[in-house]
Design a protein around this motif. Structure first.
Motif, PDB file in Angstrom:
ATOM      1  N   ALA A  89       2.233  11.789  67.765  1.00 19.76           N
ATOM      2  CA  ALA A  89       2.332  13.195  68.153  1.00 19.76           C
ATOM      3  C   ALA A  89       2.580  14.001  66.889  1.00 19.76           C
ATOM      4  CB  ALA A  89       3.452  13.387  69.163  1.00 19.76           C
ATOM      5  N   THR A  90       2.181  15.264  66.943  1.00 18.45           N
ATOM      6  CA  THR A  90       2.320  16.128  65.771  1.00 18.45           C
ATOM      7  C   THR A  90       3.549  17.004  65.926  1.00 18.45           C
ATOM      8  OG1 THR A  90      -0.051  16.308  66.055  1.00 18.45           O
ATOM      9  CG2 THR A  90       0.912  17.649  64.314  1.00 18.45           C
ATOM     10  N   PRO A  91       4.297  17.208  64.853  1.00 21.72           N
ATOM     11  CA  PRO A  91       5.455  18.098  64.948  1.00 21.72           C
ATOM     12  C   PRO A  91       5.040  19.512  65.388  1.00 21.72           C
ATOM     13  CG  PRO A  91       5.509  16.866  62.886  1.00 21.72           C
ATOM     14  CD  PRO A  91       4.174  16.574  63.539  1.00 21.72           C
ATOM     15  N   ILE A  92       5.928  20.177  66.111  1.00 21.47           N
ATOM     16  CA  ILE A  92       5.682  21.572  66.476  1.00 21.47           C
ATOM     17  C   ILE A  92       5.729  22.404  65.184  1.00 21.47           C
ATOM     18  CG2 ILE A  92       6.696  21.368  68.782  1.00 21.47           C
ATOM     19  CD1 ILE A  92       9.133  23.004  67.474  1.00 21.47           C
ATOM     20  N   SER A  93       5.152  23.591  65.226  1.00 19.63           N
ATOM     21  CA  SER A  93       5.267  24.396  64.003  1.00 19.63           C
ATOM     22  C   SER A  93       6.492  25.306  64.123  1.00 19.63           C
ATOM     23  CB  SER A  93       3.986  25.198  63.758  1.00 19.63           C
ATOM     24  OG  SER A  93       3.916  26.274  64.634  1.00 19.63           O
ATOM     25  N   VAL A  94       7.284  25.281  63.090  1.00 19.80           N
ATOM     26  CA  VAL A  94       8.486  26.122  63.054  1.00 19.80           C
ATOM     27  C   VAL A  94       8.181  27.282  62.108  1.00 19.80           C
ATOM     28  CG1 VAL A  94      10.933  26.207  62.439  1.00 19.80           C
ATOM     29  CG2 VAL A  94       9.975  24.118  63.433  1.00 19.80           C
ATOM     30  N   PRO A  95       8.061  28.506  62.651  1.00 21.57           N
ATOM     31  CA  PRO A  95       7.720  29.631  61.780  1.00 21.57           C
ATOM     32  C   PRO A  95       8.867  29.941  60.817  1.00 21.57           C
ATOM     33  CG  PRO A  95       8.200  30.401  64.002  1.00 21.57           C
ATOM     34  CD  PRO A  95       8.252  28.911  64.054  1.00 21.57           C
ATOM     35  N   PRO A  96       8.581  30.612  59.711  1.00 24.44           N
ATOM     36  CA  PRO A  96       9.643  30.917  58.752  1.00 24.44           C
ATOM     37  C   PRO A  96      10.774  31.703  59.413  1.00 24.44           C
ATOM     38  CG  PRO A  96       7.503  31.667  57.931  1.00 24.44           C
ATOM     39  CD  PRO A  96       7.284  31.160  59.313  1.00 24.44           C
ATOM     40  N   GLN A  97      11.983  31.410  58.986  1.00 22.86           N
ATOM     41  CA  GLN A  97      13.151  32.055  59.586  1.00 22.86           C
ATOM     42  C   GLN A  97      13.254  33.515  59.137  1.00 22.86           C
ATOM     43  OE1 GLN A  97      18.000  31.514  59.774  1.00 22.86           O
ATOM     44  NE2 GLN A  97      16.867  30.480  58.186  1.00 22.86           N
ATOM     45  N   PRO A  98      13.348  34.442  60.100  1.00 19.62           N
ATOM     46  CA  PRO A  98      13.578  35.836  59.690  1.00 19.62           C
ATOM     47  C   PRO A  98      14.996  35.986  59.145  1.00 19.62           C
ATOM     48  CG  PRO A  98      13.320  35.657  62.091  1.00 19.62           C
ATOM     49  CD  PRO A  98      13.297  34.273  61.549  1.00 19.62           C
ATOM     50  N   LYS A  99      15.231  37.038  58.423  1.00 19.37           N
ATOM     51  CA  LYS A  99      16.569  37.261  57.868  1.00 19.37           C
ATOM     52  C   LYS A  99      17.560  37.489  59.009  1.00 19.37           C
ATOM     53  CE  LYS A  99      18.652  40.668  54.744  1.00 19.37           C
ATOM     54  NZ  LYS A  99      19.851  39.941  54.479  1.00 19.37           N
ATOM     55  N   ARG A 100      18.718  36.863  58.884  1.00 17.58           N
ATOM     56  CA  ARG A 100      19.732  37.052  59.928  1.00 17.58           C
ATOM     57  C   ARG A 100      20.497  38.352  59.688  1.00 17.58           C
ATOM     58  NH1 ARG A 100      25.042  33.299  60.783  1.00 17.58           N
ATOM     59  NH2 ARG A 100      26.286  34.999  61.667  1.00 17.58           N
ATOM     60  N   THR A 101      20.571  39.173  60.733  1.00 17.99           N
ATOM     61  CA  THR A 101      21.321  40.432  60.655  1.00 17.99           C
ATOM     62  C   THR A 101      22.173  40.543  61.916  1.00 17.99           C
ATOM     63  OG1 THR A 101      19.611  41.647  61.843  1.00 17.99           O
ATOM     64  CG2 THR A 101      19.409  41.593  59.441  1.00 17.99           C
ATOM     65  N   GLU A 102      23.006  41.558  61.973  1.00 15.65           N
ATOM     66  CA  GLU A 102      23.787  41.779  63.198  1.00 15.65           C
ATOM     67  C   GLU A 102      22.861  41.974  64.394  1.00 15.65           C
ATOM     68  OE1 GLU A 102      26.940  44.801  63.362  1.00 15.65           O
ATOM     69  OE2 GLU A 102      27.532  44.054  61.374  1.00 15.65           O
TER      70      GLU A 102
ATOM     71  N   PRO B 243      19.126  25.514  60.154  1.00 12.97           N
ATOM     72  CA  PRO B 243      18.501  26.452  61.110  1.00 12.97           C
ATOM     73  C   PRO B 243      17.227  25.866  61.720  1.00 12.97           C
ATOM     74  CG  PRO B 243      19.016  27.552  59.022  1.00 12.97           C
ATOM     75  CD  PRO B 243      19.332  26.107  58.830  1.00 12.97           C
ATOM     76  N   GLU B 244      16.448  25.157  60.914  1.00 14.54           N
ATOM     77  CA  GLU B 244      15.200  24.567  61.425  1.00 14.54           C
ATOM     78  C   GLU B 244      15.503  23.482  62.460  1.00 14.54           C
ATOM     79  OE1 GLU B 244      15.797  25.145  58.198  1.00 14.54           O
ATOM     80  OE2 GLU B 244      14.352  26.782  57.892  1.00 14.54           O
ATOM     81  N   ASP B 245      16.574  22.707  62.234  1.00 14.12           N
ATOM     82  CA  ASP B 245      16.966  21.674  63.216  1.00 14.12           C
ATOM     83  C   ASP B 245      17.290  22.341  64.556  1.00 14.12           C
ATOM     84  OD1 ASP B 245      16.831  19.518  61.412  1.00 14.12           O
ATOM     85  OD2 ASP B 245      18.915  19.757  60.790  1.00 14.12           O
TER      86      ASP B 245
ATOM     87  N   TRP C 280      14.467  32.095  67.186  1.00 12.97           N
ATOM     88  CA  TRP C 280      15.222  32.368  65.943  1.00 12.97           C
ATOM     89  C   TRP C 280      16.457  33.230  66.233  1.00 12.97           C
ATOM     90  CZ3 TRP C 280      15.495  29.318  62.291  1.00 12.97           C
ATOM     91  CH2 TRP C 280      14.385  28.713  61.696  1.00 12.97           C
ATOM     92  N   ASN C 281      16.308  34.203  67.157  1.00 11.43           N
ATOM     93  CA  ASN C 281      17.472  35.024  67.522  1.00 11.43           C
ATOM     94  C   ASN C 281      18.581  34.142  68.094  1.00 11.43           C
ATOM     95  OD1 ASN C 281      15.408  37.775  68.807  1.00 11.43           O
ATOM     96  ND2 ASN C 281      16.083  37.348  66.734  1.00 11.43           N
ATOM     97  N   LEU C 282      18.167  33.180  68.951  1.00 14.33           N
ATOM     98  CA  LEU C 282      19.149  32.254  69.536  1.00 14.33           C
ATOM     99  C   LEU C 282      19.859  31.452  68.447  1.00 14.33           C
ATOM    100  CD1 LEU C 282      17.370  30.626  72.624  1.00 14.33           C
ATOM    101  CD2 LEU C 282      19.551  31.840  72.653  1.00 14.33           C
ATOM    102  N   VAL C 283      19.082  30.992  67.463  1.00 16.99           N
ATOM    103  CA  VAL C 283      19.683  30.216  66.363  1.00 16.99           C
ATOM    104  C   VAL C 283      20.739  31.065  65.656  1.00 16.99           C
ATOM    105  CG1 VAL C 283      19.231  29.136  64.111  1.00 16.99           C
ATOM    106  CG2 VAL C 283      17.652  28.736  66.025  1.00 16.99           C
ATOM    107  N   HIS C 284      20.416  32.331  65.421  1.00 13.06           N
ATOM    108  CA  HIS C 284      21.368  33.213  64.732  1.00 13.06           C
ATOM    109  C   HIS C 284      22.612  33.435  65.589  1.00 13.06           C
ATOM    110  CE1 HIS C 284      17.973  34.936  61.979  1.00 13.06           C
ATOM    111  NE2 HIS C 284      18.303  33.685  61.709  1.00 13.06           N
TER     112      HIS C 284
END
Ligand code: HEC
Ligand code: HEC
Length: 243
Positions: free
Chosen positions: A133-146, A203-205, A232-236
């Motif tokens: 199976a192929t890994p999913i693509s993880v898009p670049p992380q946006p900058k974390r802000t409030e 963050p990618e994990d 990504w918002n959830l990760v932040h």
């Protein structure tokens, strides 16, 4: 200071290699490799995972969660989509690093050849030696802000993560007391505020765990319900809980 590129390069390369499983060095699966894997498995893994890979080793009864039953071919820690097999690199990382918050030890002390050989052995237990199976693509992380943290909290509410993990992530949601895994064993929603996660805490994990879920456990995949920027918002938001 003038950067000495010549002497810096090997160090950079060493860091890059240490951070990734070395797929390039993966040996071909041969009878000889399988024999190496079988010996290492009997010595290092069978006491927990069982001689036949069914997860029923001598020590299994005392552990929660129980050691994985390899004959099912189902894995929690994958870079691949929900329901798919893990990549060899995923398995290499699990064997090398172990699984935090569980009794699965790290096996850095085994040679790389032994670790690759073990992967061939446990894939064979599950009949998934030919599956890829192929890994999913993880898009670049946006900058974390409030703002991204606040949006993450809204996504956490909308997707009802709190029913299991609790409003503040302590694992005290109302459903946590009734969860069972696929083997019908009790499992609690973990406290996700500790910053220590089974599949790594980069963050990618975290992105990957939320997008792919932990197969065999009640933790679902959210790839269908959340857009990449929402994940990504959830990760932040999760990161903000650990601070
Ligand atoms: C002390 C007991 C113990 C030993 C020894 C042990 N494991 Fe595990 N292993 C576990 C437990 C417990 C889990 C389940 C952890 C969980 O579900 O959170 C696990 C899970 C795993 C997984 C599943 C990861 C996933 O993504 O679902 C793999 C792969 C694995 N072990 C490989 C090995 C290999 C290879 C060895 C021998 C080199 C080994 N284990 C030795 C206890 C052990
Ligand atoms: C139905 C209950 C349930 C829901 C809903 C749920 N989780 Fe989980 N989650 C779990 C369980 C159970 C685990 C532990 C799985 C394991 O260790 O086998 C877990 C594990 C995790 C982990 C730890 C991963 C790791 O590497 O250790 C994170 C992070 C997480 N969940 C985030 C979320 C987020 C974010 C949401 C909402 C988008 C969510 N969960 C929704 C039950 C749930």
């Amino acid at each position: 200071m003038k950067l000495n590129l010549k002497s810096a390069l090997p160090a950079v390369a060493a860091i890059m290699i240490a951070g990734t499983a070395q797929a390039a060095d993966k040996p071909e699966v041969t009878d000889e490799l399988l024999a190496v894997g079988e010996t290492a498995y009997a010595r290092e893994c069978a006491a927990c995972h069982g001689a036949d890979g069914n997860g029923k080793g001598l020590g299994a009864h005392y552990l929660n969660p129980r050691p994985r039953d390899f004959t099912l071919g189902v894995y929690k820690l994958r870079s691949t989509a929900n329901g798919e097999v893990p990549t060899d690199d995923d398995l290499f990382a699990t064997i090398t690093n172990g699984i935090p918050n569980s009794m699965m030890p790290a096996f850095k002390s085994l040679s790389e050849k032994e670790r690759w050989a073990l992967i061939a052995v446990i894939r064979r237990f599950g009949g998934i030696e030919e599956e890829e199976a192929t890994p999913i693509s993880v898009p670049p992380q946006p900058k974390r802000t409030e703002a991204t943290v606040t949006k993450g909290k809204a996504v956490y509410d909308r997707l009802q993560c709190a029913t299991c993990h609790g409003v503040e992530g302590y694992g005290d949601g109302p459903s946590s007391l009734t969860l069972v895994n696929d083997a019908k064993e009790r499992i609690f929603a973990p406290d996700i505020t500790t910053g220590r996660y089974k599949g790594g805490s980069s963050p990618e994990d975290l992105y990957t765990r939320i997008a792919t879920g932990l197969d065999g456990s009640p933790m679902p995949s959210y790839a269908a319900e959340a857009k990449p920027d929402e994940i990504w918002n959830l990760v932040h938001f999760l990161q903000s809980l650990t601070e």
